[in-house]
Design a protein around this motif. Structure first.
Motif, PDB file in Angstrom:
ATOM      1  N   PHE A  86       8.505 -22.305  -6.076  1.00 57.16           N
ATOM      2  CA  PHE A  86       9.234 -22.276  -7.403  1.00 57.16           C
ATOM      3  C   PHE A  86      10.604 -21.153  -7.094  1.00 57.16           C
ATOM      4  O   PHE A  86      11.659 -21.329  -7.388  1.00 57.16           O
ATOM      5  N   GLY A  87       9.986 -19.965  -7.029  1.00 58.77           N
ATOM      6  CA  GLY A  87      10.549 -18.725  -6.893  1.00 58.77           C
ATOM      7  C   GLY A  87      12.052 -18.760  -6.039  1.00 58.77           C
ATOM      8  O   GLY A  87      13.039 -18.550  -6.500  1.00 58.77           O
ATOM      9  N   ALA A  90      14.393 -21.224  -7.424  1.00 58.20           N
ATOM     10  CA  ALA A  90      14.757 -20.770  -8.784  1.00 58.20           C
ATOM     11  C   ALA A  90      15.957 -19.670  -8.745  1.00 58.20           C
ATOM     12  O   ALA A  90      16.636 -19.585  -9.717  1.00 58.20           O
ATOM     13  N   GLY A  91      15.867 -18.807  -7.759  1.00 53.27           N
ATOM     14  CA  GLY A  91      16.670 -17.562  -7.869  1.00 53.27           C
ATOM     15  C   GLY A  91      16.806 -16.831  -8.799  1.00 53.27           C
ATOM     16  O   GLY A  91      15.775 -16.092  -9.516  1.00 53.27           O
ATOM     17  N   ALA A  92      17.768 -16.655  -9.712  1.00 55.13           N
ATOM     18  CA  ALA A  92      18.019 -15.987 -10.636  1.00 55.13           C
ATOM     19  C   ALA A  92      17.187 -16.136 -12.091  1.00 55.13           C
ATOM     20  O   ALA A  92      16.883 -15.332 -12.932  1.00 55.13           O
ATOM     21  N   SER A  99       4.725 -18.704 -14.356  1.00 53.29           N
ATOM     22  CA  SER A  99       4.346 -19.363 -13.314  1.00 53.29           C
ATOM     23  C   SER A  99       5.301 -20.620 -13.105  1.00 53.29           C
ATOM     24  O   SER A  99       6.174 -20.877 -14.073  1.00 53.29           O
ATOM     25  N   GLY A 100       5.470 -21.199 -11.815  1.00 47.47           N
ATOM     26  CA  GLY A 100       6.396 -22.300 -11.741  1.00 47.47           C
ATOM     27  C   GLY A 100       5.939 -23.344 -10.468  1.00 47.47           C
ATOM     28  O   GLY A 100       4.963 -22.858  -9.792  1.00 47.47           O
ATOM     29  N   GLU A 132       4.758 -23.181 -15.930  1.00 45.61           N
ATOM     30  CA  GLU A 132       5.536 -23.080 -17.165  1.00 45.61           C
ATOM     31  C   GLU A 132       7.273 -23.433 -16.904  1.00 45.61           C
ATOM     32  O   GLU A 132       7.611 -23.782 -17.840  1.00 45.61           O
ATOM     33  N   ARG A 133       7.518 -23.343 -15.706  1.00 46.22           N
ATOM     34  CA  ARG A 133       8.872 -23.902 -15.405  1.00 46.22           C
ATOM     35  C   ARG A 133       8.761 -24.659 -14.068  1.00 46.22           C
ATOM     36  O   ARG A 133       7.888 -24.494 -13.215  1.00 46.22           O
ATOM     37  N   PHE A 134       9.725 -25.562 -13.864  1.00 43.21           N
ATOM     38  CA  PHE A 134       9.957 -26.242 -12.884  1.00 43.21           C
ATOM     39  C   PHE A 134      11.556 -26.178 -12.158  1.00 43.21           C
ATOM     40  O   PHE A 134      12.495 -26.392 -12.796  1.00 43.21           O
ATOM     41  N   ALA A 135      11.571 -25.974 -10.639  1.00 39.65           N
ATOM     42  CA  ALA A 135      12.706 -26.004  -9.949  1.00 39.65           C
ATOM     43  C   ALA A 135      12.722 -27.521  -9.373  1.00 39.65           C
ATOM     44  O   ALA A 135      12.004 -27.980  -8.460  1.00 39.65           O
TER      45      ALA A 135
END
Length: 335
Positions: A86-87, A90-92, A99-100, A132-135
């Motif tokens: 994810f990180g 996701a970048g910025a 978590s991602g 908690e988030r998705f790229a």
């Protein structure tokens, strides 16, 4: 390019190893699998310690050190998916407290006025059920989507501690403000490096447990560790792990140095880690007389984490083929 840890990195390795030994113990892993213990407090501990802040390229080696120790401990948290999948995509948008997960394929995108609309489904998304988030990687770029707009269902996995999920997006509207400006190909190098070094850590755990076993188990009145055949198998495991570890950290070094060889290094690391786990898996079971694959033996968790590491993001054969294709293309250019 230096291939030895400096004093700060050695101290960092010792610190991470101490934390994982105390807080990500075999007892915790067993309780998560057998009793449904929540690994959330462990994830929050990583956040408190600042481990989720290792997002700069200059920190790639330090991140690899953490990942190896977490692979060795069969980490039950979404750290691997968040930090290496994810990180980097996701970048910025990355937030060290959240978590991602990454969705690499299966999602179509089309323009609708000022917005983009995402539709489709992806299988085997690492930690997709608890991210908690998705790229989301699409033909129009990478979009970051919050958890509440995604339907994720956990799927059965070979590794009982690992979380894999089917992720569905149906008519999810996003804007250009939700689009990350990162290069998804560059981000994949992080993902491959992370999976490779995690697999190395799991293989090291297999070897550690096997050595403990052969130093105690007796046969015909002698420790089986004294048998030459056993020593050869253990030596082969050690050599395979050292080779895979060297390539995994080389991949991290090329990322940290923004070396143009980083894509090749990432594939080499993933291929070597896959080949390593194949040998270590086989020899580890044999040294335990197959007892290591039984539910009662904690070795099974390391075996399954190592095998899963090879299967995700392409196996050894796939990456060997990619390396060969790259060399052939280079030869044609210079012919």
């Amino acid at each position: 390019m230096l291939f030895e840890f400096d004093s700060d990195q050695r101290l960092w390795q010792d610190t991470v190893r101490d934390v994982t030994a105390k807080e990500c113990s075999p007892t915790l892993i067993r309780n998560i699998v057998d009793n449904g213990t929540d690994p959330g407090p462990l994830w929050r501990r990583y956040v408190e310690l600042g481990w989720t802040e290792l997002t700069d390229v200059e920190s790639a080696v330090e991140l690899a050190i953490v990942l190896e120790e977490l692979g060795r401990s069969t980490d039950p948290t979404p750290y691997l998916a968040t930090m290496t999948q994810f990180g980097p995509l996701a970048g910025a948008f990355a937030d060290p407290a959240l978590s991602g997960a990454a969705v690499y394929d299966g999602i179509a995108v089309h323009r609708d006025g000022a917005d983009w609309v995402l539709d489709g489904a992806a299988r085997h998304v690492l930690d997709g059920d608890r991210a908690e988030r998705f790229a989301v990687v699409t033909g129009a770029g990478v979009f970051v989507v919050p958890r509440e707009r995604v339907v994720a269902t956990r799927s059965p996995a070979f590794d009982p501690v690992l979380h894999l999920a089917e992720v569905r997006l149906s008519g999810v509207r996003v804007s250009d403000a939700d689009r990350s400006d990162v290069d998804s190909a560059r981000a994949r190098e992080w993902a491959l490096m992370g999976m490779a070094v995690t697999t190395v850590g799991a293989c090291q755990r297999i070897l550690d447990l096997a050595l403990d076993h052969v130093r105690q188990r007796q046969q015909f009145g002698a420790l089986i560790g004294s048998f030459q055949a056993v020593q050869h198998k253990a030596t082969d495991m050690h050599v395979a792990i050292e080779r895979a570890r060297a390539l995994a950290y080389y991949a991290a070094l090329t990322i940290a140095a923004d070396d143009p060889r980083r894509g090749l290094a990432a594939s080499m690391a993933k291929a070597s880690a896959g080949e390593c786990q194949s040998l270590v898996f086989r020899n580890g079971i044999q040294l335990f007389g197959a007892m290591g694959f039984t539910w009662e033996n904690d070795l099974q968790f390391a075996l399954k984490r190592a095998k899963a590491g090879d299967l995700m993001l392409g196996g050894a054969a796939e990456h060997r083929a990619a390396i060969a294709d790259g060399y052939r293309a280079a030869l044609e250019v210079h012919a």
